[in-house]
Write an enzyme that holds these catalytic residues in place. Sequence first.
Site, PDB file in Angstrom:
ATOM      1  N   GLU A 154     -10.476  -3.607   2.255  1.00 60.79           N
ATOM      2  CA  GLU A 154      -9.931  -2.800   3.367  1.00 60.79           C
ATOM      3  C   GLU A 154     -10.893  -1.692   3.756  1.00 60.79           C
ATOM      4  O   GLU A 154     -11.795  -1.341   3.000  1.00 60.79           O
ATOM      5  CB  GLU A 154      -8.640  -2.123   2.890  1.00 60.79           C
ATOM      6  N   ARG A 172       1.650   6.052  -0.294  1.00 62.34           N
ATOM      7  CA  ARG A 172       0.224   6.102  -0.655  1.00 62.34           C
ATOM      8  C   ARG A 172      -0.645   6.149   0.593  1.00 62.34           C
ATOM      9  O   ARG A 172      -0.189   5.837   1.688  1.00 62.34           O
ATOM     10  CB  ARG A 172      -0.167   4.877  -1.494  1.00 62.34           C
ATOM     11  N   ASN A 186      -3.551   5.067   3.241  1.00 65.25           N
ATOM     12  CA  ASN A 186      -3.970   3.803   3.837  1.00 65.25           C
ATOM     13  C   ASN A 186      -5.189   4.102   4.718  1.00 65.25           C
ATOM     14  O   ASN A 186      -6.029   4.910   4.325  1.00 65.25           O
ATOM     15  CB  ASN A 186      -2.786   3.156   4.570  1.00 65.25           C
ATOM     16  N   GLU A 194       5.396  -0.397  -0.779  1.00 65.79           N
ATOM     17  CA  GLU A 194       5.517  -1.789  -0.354  1.00 65.79           C
ATOM     18  C   GLU A 194       5.677  -2.630  -1.617  1.00 65.79           C
ATOM     19  O   GLU A 194       4.736  -2.730  -2.416  1.00 65.79           O
ATOM     20  CB  GLU A 194       4.231  -2.170   0.382  1.00 65.79           C
ATOM     21  N   ASN A 236      -2.224   2.624  10.194  1.00 65.33           N
ATOM     22  CA  ASN A 236      -3.367   1.717  10.094  1.00 65.33           C
ATOM     23  C   ASN A 236      -4.465   2.061  11.087  1.00 65.33           C
ATOM     24  O   ASN A 236      -4.863   3.225  11.158  1.00 65.33           O
ATOM     25  CB  ASN A 236      -2.874   0.264  10.183  1.00 65.33           C
ATOM     26  N   ASP A 256      -3.661  -4.617  12.147  1.00 63.75           N
ATOM     27  CA  ASP A 256      -3.968  -3.809  10.950  1.00 63.75           C
ATOM     28  C   ASP A 256      -5.101  -2.836  11.290  1.00 63.75           C
ATOM     29  O   ASP A 256      -4.943  -1.984  12.168  1.00 63.75           O
ATOM     30  CB  ASP A 256      -4.292  -4.769   9.793  1.00 63.75           C
TER      31      ASP A 256
HETATM   32  C1  BGC Z   1      -1.946  -2.150   3.930  1.00 63.23           C
HETATM   33  C2  BGC Z   1      -1.172  -3.234   3.265  1.00 63.23           C
HETATM   34  C3  BGC Z   1      -0.198  -3.828   4.250  1.00 63.23           C
HETATM   35  C4  BGC Z   1      -0.918  -4.239   5.477  1.00 63.23           C
HETATM   36  C5  BGC Z   1       0.050  -4.739   6.513  1.00 63.23           C
HETATM   37  C6  BGC Z   1      -2.612  -2.693   5.128  1.00 63.23           C
HETATM   38  O1  BGC Z   1      -3.344  -1.703   5.754  1.00 63.23           O
HETATM   39  O2  BGC Z   1      -2.875  -1.595   3.031  1.00 63.23           O
HETATM   40  O3  BGC Z   1      -0.511  -2.743   2.131  1.00 63.23           O
HETATM   41  O4  BGC Z   1       0.475  -4.922   3.708  1.00 63.23           O
HETATM   42  O5  BGC Z   1      -1.667  -3.183   6.014  1.00 63.23           O
HETATM   43  O6  BGC Z   1      -0.526  -4.909   7.727  1.00 63.23           O
HETATM   44 CA    CA Z   2      -5.428  -1.368   6.977  1.00 64.39          CA
END
Ligand code: BGC
Ligand code: CA
Length: 349
Positions: free
Chosen positions: A40, A129, A131, A149, A183, A237
């Site tokens: 990621e 948490r 992201n 999640e 995201n 995402d």
């Molecule tokens: C998160 C994941 C999540 C996903 C869903 C990611 O950025 O880290 O935990 O399942 O996005 O789109």
């Molecule tokens: Ca992401």
Amino acid sequence: MATTVIALLALIVPIWSLPPLAPTQYPGVYQLTEPVDHAECPSWDYRNNILYYVNIHEGQVYRYDYDQGNLAYITLDGEVAPVIPSSRDPNLLIVGLDRSVAAVEWDGVSDPSETRILAALAPDFPTSRVNDGKADKQGRLWIGTMGYEGPDGLTPDEGILYQVTCDHLDSPLVEIAPVNISNGLAWNAANDKFFYIDTPSGQVVEYSYNDETGEISDRRVVFDVNDHTEHIVGGPDGMTIDEDDNLWIALYGGGAIIKVDSSNGDLLEIVPLPALDVTSAIWGGPDLDILYVTTSRVSLTDEQKLEQPAAGAVFAIFGLGTKGRPTFEVDILGSIDDETCGAKKVLRG
Ligand code: BGC
Ligand code: CA
């Protein structure tokens, strides 16, 4: 806030012999790395041609050196996302760690420094948490969180998008709340629009952006995956933007990255990847014309893992006919032991 030091769990394990770039079934898409659980938040440091990314749940920060062709990682004590180098020291990495913003000094070769916690996030949501996150042109850190999640799904409305600056380490500014899964983030070339994704909404939204004050306003929907279900599936995402202000959006559960015209929301291109859960993308390479794409295997069934052996890898896509603009670094700390955030900086024109 007071400086806290937490221990690093593991040391550097450099990987000197990566598999050669292997063409996959799709022209122009190459598997760059071995899979991890959940790759990621790629970021590209054009100063040294370094690609950073994280393996969130394992606390791993990866560093791919484009010129040397090698990959190394460190393991931090917590879930980690994103990783963005610092503007005043390329080896000073600013990371999100569980529910905090932290700094670690690491050059990819020597042992990393101890991790220093700079700011606390989301105190009201102890199971949430960090992201995705990015730096804006002024070096402010925009970092989001998401609710827990688990097997039963996501705890809703426990995400927050924060802005963290040197002046607000004690109380990071809440920019957007509540959100579900904070995201993708991007700014346009004119630097007067901010694009943002809260994944479960299916939407990419834009705000007017004031670079001088760092304020966002006037939310509008640019693109909704739900309007294109005949062509694409999954949740938006991570995302990045190219030199023409087209957005490149990873589809988690959609096995593709899509190109969307940010001025009118037109879906321009769908690039399939050999992994269902595509997590994010960043332009890199010396000419910023390689699209590095991260993927995940953590939510796949055993059968899907067999069908998608490369899921969790980082892919490099060549020949897309466009390129990115340099992204920005974080400017909230001069050095790892800097107690004052370093010299006051001047607004960048
Ligand atoms: C998160 C994941 C999540 C996903 C869903 C990611 O950025 O880290 O935990 O399942 O996005 O789109
Ligand atoms: Ca992401």
